[in-house]
Design a protein around this motif. Structure first.
Motif, mmCIF file in Angstrom:
data_model
loop_
_atom_site.group_PDB
_atom_site.id
_atom_site.type_symbol
_atom_site.label_atom_id
_atom_site.label_comp_id
_atom_site.label_asym_id
_atom_site.label_seq_id
_atom_site.Cartn_x
_atom_site.Cartn_y
_atom_site.Cartn_z
ATOM 1 N N LEU A 92 9.291 -11.546 12.751
ATOM 2 C CA LEU A 92 8.519 -10.480 12.124
ATOM 3 C C LEU A 92 8.118 -9.388 13.104
ATOM 4 O O LEU A 92 8.202 -8.213 12.809
ATOM 5 N N PHE A 93 7.690 -9.815 14.296
ATOM 6 C CA PHE A 93 7.247 -8.801 15.259
ATOM 7 C C PHE A 93 8.368 -8.306 16.164
ATOM 8 O O PHE A 93 8.362 -7.169 16.596
ATOM 9 N N GLY A 94 9.296 -9.175 16.428
ATOM 10 C CA GLY A 94 10.360 -8.829 17.377
ATOM 11 C C GLY A 94 11.421 -7.930 16.786
ATOM 12 O O GLY A 94 11.888 -6.994 17.432
ATOM 13 N N MET A 95 11.783 -8.193 15.531
ATOM 14 C CA MET A 95 12.897 -7.458 14.940
ATOM 15 C C MET A 95 12.733 -5.943 14.974
ATOM 16 O O MET A 95 13.639 -5.234 15.394
ATOM 17 N N PRO A 96 11.549 -5.432 14.531
ATOM 18 C CA PRO A 96 11.420 -3.970 14.538
ATOM 19 C C PRO A 96 11.613 -3.384 15.930
ATOM 20 O O PRO A 96 12.271 -2.346 16.090
ATOM 21 N N ILE A 97 11.079 -4.071 16.934
ATOM 22 C CA ILE A 97 11.186 -3.563 18.301
ATOM 23 C C ILE A 97 12.650 -3.528 18.732
ATOM 24 O O ILE A 97 13.152 -2.503 19.205
ATOM 25 N N VAL A 98 13.318 -4.646 18.524
ATOM 26 C CA VAL A 98 14.720 -4.729 18.926
ATOM 27 C C VAL A 98 15.542 -3.669 18.195
ATOM 28 O O VAL A 98 16.337 -2.948 18.790
ATOM 29 N N GLN A 99 15.270 -3.542 16.895
ATOM 30 C CA GLN A 99 16.091 -2.622 16.118
ATOM 31 C C GLN A 99 15.866 -1.173 16.505
ATOM 32 O O GLN A 99 16.822 -0.410 16.619
ATOM 33 N N ILE A 100 14.606 -0.827 16.726
ATOM 34 C CA ILE A 100 14.353 0.574 17.042
ATOM 35 C C ILE A 100 14.977 0.909 18.397
ATOM 36 O O ILE A 100 15.529 1.988 18.591
#
Lengths: 346, 245
Positions: free
Chosen positions: A4-12
């Protein structure tokens, strides 16, 4: 939580920095048949551009090979007696040959190159009084009509097979674990190998049908030609199917529920297939770490093979390395998942 | 003759001793009741005997075969019905029978004959082509039990076969268990219903991974001075230190 928290960071980060449609440091070749003042001046201009990584001193036969192997995306060809022609007729032409299997990249490169050549006319002012004109002649190799479908048919093929084979196989095995029917199969004397084969066969057939329908549609509806050998293309497709089936099997051995299997398939397979196969974003423009990562994505190799066989019409001798990589991946995944497929519940 | 021989069998998950040094024998044709509160280690013990889970320590022979060396032979000689409903919901009754016949290596002819006799016996002839999910739970469980006997195993392991089933169907289910036992099949059954414990030839009661009591229902009632098996069970289970999990 991590997801939940990691995905947005990685994707952006990935989308922001790594995946750009911009073209930087593209390898282009220059075939200078005149080697005179004017041509050198233009070459100098091209060299100082950030967009290009220039390969000089190439011969005509080498040029053909380089295009086939995909080591260059664009070639700038100066005709013989370039300066003389400029001098006497006030006009000369430069040929730009682009690899148009990816039409977007080809267009961008040609535009960049034309702009630079146009600019360099100013450099030549001293050499010859205005008005004079340098024409650029474009030639789009492999895809003269610049059709986008040439690019996306191989990509869609990779994606569909990935979805059907990997996701469905993994879900179908994990579902049995969830339902409790797997227990019954495990207490029975049936050998694990047979269970695995039985699980793979239906999806293999399904994929074969999918491959056939994609190829038929692309040839007859989208007018994408199959330049290479059809039989060879199909066998490469089936090889990729086996590879992703093995991948699906592997996912099923590491996930405990259908949701997990689905999530792993989506995050671990679907997104990387889109991002790293080279079908949406050119791999050459990614930072080195991502280029390294892209090597473990089976779709990248498959995409390369299909593009070369289908659009460029190349034979086995040009894609044997990629075929070998895919076969290796398939055998490795098969072996690991058969070994990991638990005969016992733990 | 003993068809199950268990000596000092243990299963540890890290420091947790799910099954802690149990020993017992089961003879042919017996209905062996395997009792215990939730989390006492019944299912773990049963899974080890079925070859679904590898013991940490100890020896066991099932149907005359060593648990470690001849796991494949054991699998051919046992039937198993799990706690969870274990047929395919989206296959018809007939297809389920065919599937299980297939994975136990029965020939098509055998499967055909067995299917007809089983459907007749269960009175399911008219429902034979219906999806299993449309059947009431009691029928499903009876069908699952029959399917686990499809390959004529020496021993059949039943893990809480009557959970959530109404009393009448439970009665019918136990009639089926007796029929199987009369034919010489050994029945190894776990249950939470104490009235069912009374039906067993012998009963073992597990508490905290160990077997605390073992004997015929009559012996156990005398030993613990209880009017019925429920009372025996409560006296033993109260000592448990492990929570109900």
């Amino acid at each position: 939580m991590f997801i939940l928290f990691g995905m947005p960071i990685v994707q952006i980060l990935i989308f922001g920095f790594a995946l750009t449609n911009e073209v930087k440091d593209s390898r282009i070749a220059i075939l200078d048949e005149s080697k005179d003042e004017a041509s050198e001046a233009i070459i100098h201009r091209l060299e100082s551009s950030l967009y290009f990584d220039i390969e000089k001193n190439i011969t005509q036969p080498q040029l053909v090979d380089a295009f086939r192997e995909g080591t260059i995306k664009l070639a700038v060809v100066f005709p013989q007696k370039f300066s003389e022609q400029l001098e006497h007729t006030n006009a000369a032409s430069i040929q730009l040959i682009a690899d148009a299997t990816d039409p977007n990249v080809a267009t961008t490169l040609v535009n960049y190159a034309s702009a630079i050549i146009y600019d360099s006319q100013n450099d030549l002012k001293g050499f010859k009084e205005l008005p004079f004109k340098i024409n650029t002649e474009m030639r789009m190799l492999y895809n003269p009509q610049m059709k986008g479908s040439y690019n996306f048919v191989p990509g869609v093929m990779a994606m569909v097979l990935m979805l059907v084979c990997a996701m469905m196989t993994s879900i179908s095995i994990v579902k049995e674990k969830e339902m409790g029917t797997m227990e019954i199969i495990l207490v029975s004397p049936i050998v694990p190998m047979r269970v695995i084969i039985a699980k793979m066969v239906p999806y293999f057939i399904l994929s074969a049908v999918n491959i056939a329908s994609i190829l038929l549609l692309s040839v007859f509806v989208l007018d994408v030609p199959i330049h290479g050998s059809l039989l060879f293309l199909i066998s490469e497709c089936l090889l990729f199917t086996l590879t992703v089936l093995a991948l699906g099997l592997f996912i099923s051995t590491i996930s405990g529920s259908q949701q997990v299997a689905m999530l792993i398939s989506l995050m671990g397979l679907f997104l990387p297939t889109i991002m790293f196969s080279g079908f949406m974003f050119p791999i050459e423009n990614m930072p080195v770490p991502l280029q390294v990562i892209s090597n473990v994505v089976p779709a990248k190799w498959f995409y390369y093979i299909v593009k070369n066989v289908m659009i460029k019409g190349l034979g086995f001798q040009f894609v044997w390395k990629e075929t070998l990589v895919l076969s290796g991946m398939m055998l490795f995944l098969m072996a690991v998942s058969i070994k990991k497929f638990k005969v016992r519940l733990e | 003759m003993n068809v199950i021989e268990v000596e000092n069998l243990s299963k540890h998950f890290g420091k947790f001793k799910a099954v802690d040094d149990i020993s017992f024998n089961v003879s042919r044709g017996e209905i062996f009741g395997f009792l215990g509160a939730n989390g006492a280690g019944k299912t773990t013990a049963m899974r080890m005997l079925c070859g679904l889970s590898l013991p940490t320590l100890g020896e066991a022979r099932v149907a005359g075969f060593d648990l470690y060396k001849d796991a494949e032979q054991i699998k051919r000689n046992i039937g198993y019905m799990s706690q969870r409903f274990s047929l395919y919901d989206d296959l018809s009754i007939r297809e389920n029978i065919r599937f299980y016949g297939g994975i136990y290596g029965l020939t098509n002819k055998q499967i055909k004959a067995k299917t007809e006799s089983m459907l007749h016996h269960l009175n399911l002839e008219e429902e034979a082509n219906k999806m299993v999910k449309s059947l009431p739970l009691g029928w499903k469980q009876k069908l699952a039990f029959s399917v686990s006997l499809l390959h004529d195993p020496q021993i059949v392991f039943l893990d809480e076969p009557t959970g959530g089933v109404d009393p009448i169907t439970r009665r019918e289910f136990w009639t089926m268990i007796y029929e199987a036992s009369d034919k010489g099949t050994t029945v190894f059954v776990t249950t939470h219903y104490m009235d069912e414990a009374e039906y067993c030839s012998r009963v073992s009661i597990m508490v905290d991974g160990k077997i605390d009591a073992l004997g015929t229902p009559l012996e156990l009632k005398e030993k613990f001075d209880s009017p019925n098996m429920g009372d025996v069970f409560l006296k033993l289970a109260r000592k448990a230190k492990r929570g109900d999990n």
